[in-house]
Design a protein around this motif. Structure first.
Motif: not given
Ligand code: ARG
Length: 271
Positions: A109-110, A112, A117, A160, A202
């Motif tokens: 999910a992209g 971080t 975590r 984040t 991001d």
């Molecule tokens: N990289 C940021 C985090 O980990 C945002 C990730 C949101 N990803 C998403 N699929 N909605 O907090």
């Protein structure tokens, strides 16, 4: 036996049948040849939170595609199964709840990698570098958070970026009204419709948004938070984690990673 008792017994019998059926249904997991246990036989089930282009979003046909999707497809291929994607709120992903409850095998999910975590998830090797960026409408640029005093700044809930902004506001005692949105689409919509004067997320997702909506929005400032994305598995799922890391390493060494990068992100930053 009176009628009431009959009815009660029937109800108990039905509950018992239901419980057995329920069990059978929960038990549809599988194990691959390599000995990796999966929540659903024949599939690598991925939890993500849409939309988050270019990492995961729906294409015109409704199929979920993106950088993360392409990388996890490599993991699925290694396991000889197909990837199935579940769209679910980010909170359940980052808290480990979705992996712990067996909703999915892997989270992509992209997301971080953070120390907090790491307490509740096992992360893969980092697969992408990111920073935070402040976007505004074109012609309404602000360079610093200080300039946003008395104004509304949008962030994405649970991310984040939200943490970074809330910490800055507190530490520097900034008089900004921070507004959290439930997903990226809502945040971008808020910026486009002047509900907020700036929005933080991001950098790569702003770059993608600007590509898709040329001229509307600009990245006015950046915050070098030095973030790295990782895929995550349930704590202790060492077999699957190894498969993910092996697939990533192979993709990096045989050029597949670069190809996927070029397809979804664009030109590779110089090393
Ligand atoms: N990289 C940021 C985090 O980990 C945002 C990730 C949101 N990803 C998403 N699929 N909605 O907090």
């Amino acid at each position: 036996m009176n009628m009431a008792k009959h009815a009660r017994l029937a109800a108990v019998a039905l509950l018992a049948i239901g419980a057995v059926a329920g069990c059978a249904k929960d038990d549809e997991g599988g194990t691959t040849e390599g000995g990796v246990a999966l929540v659903k036989a024949g599939a690598l089930t991925t939890c993500t939170h849409l939309p988050y282009a270019p990492f995961q979003s729906k294409d015109a046909s409704g199929k979920v595609v993106g950088f993360d999707v392409a990388l996890i497809d490599l993991v699925a291929k290694k396991l000889n199964v197909t990837q199935e994607i579940v769209d679910t709120p980010f909170e359940g992903i980052k808290s480990g709840a979705d992996l712990n409850s067996g909703k999915c095998d892997v989270a992509a999910a992209g997301m971080t990698i953070t120390d907090e975590r790491k307490q509740v998830l096992d992360f893969s090797d980092p697969y992408f570098d990111a920073t935070q960026a402040l976007a505004t409408q074109t012609g309404k640029e602000v360079k610093t958070l200080e300039e946003l005093a008395g104004k509304r700044l949008g962030v994405q809930g649970g991310t984040t970026g939200e943490d970074y902004i809330k910490t800055q506001v507190k530490e520097k005692n900034l008089k900004i009204e921070v507004v959290s949105y439930k997903d990226l689409a809502a945040l971008q919509q808020a910026l486009a419709t002047n509900q907020v004067v700036a929005a933080v997320n991001d950098l790569p997702v702003w770059n993608e948004y600007i590509k898709a909506n040329p001229g509307k929005v600009v990245v006015a400032a950046g915050f070098d938070t030095g973030e790295q994305y990782g895929f995550a598995v349930k704590k202790g799922n060492a077999e699957l984690l190894k498969t993910v890391n092996d697939a990533l390493a192979a993709a990096r060494s045989d050029g597949t990673y670069d190809k996927i990068y070029a397809e979804w992100i664009g030109e590779k930053p110089k090393a």
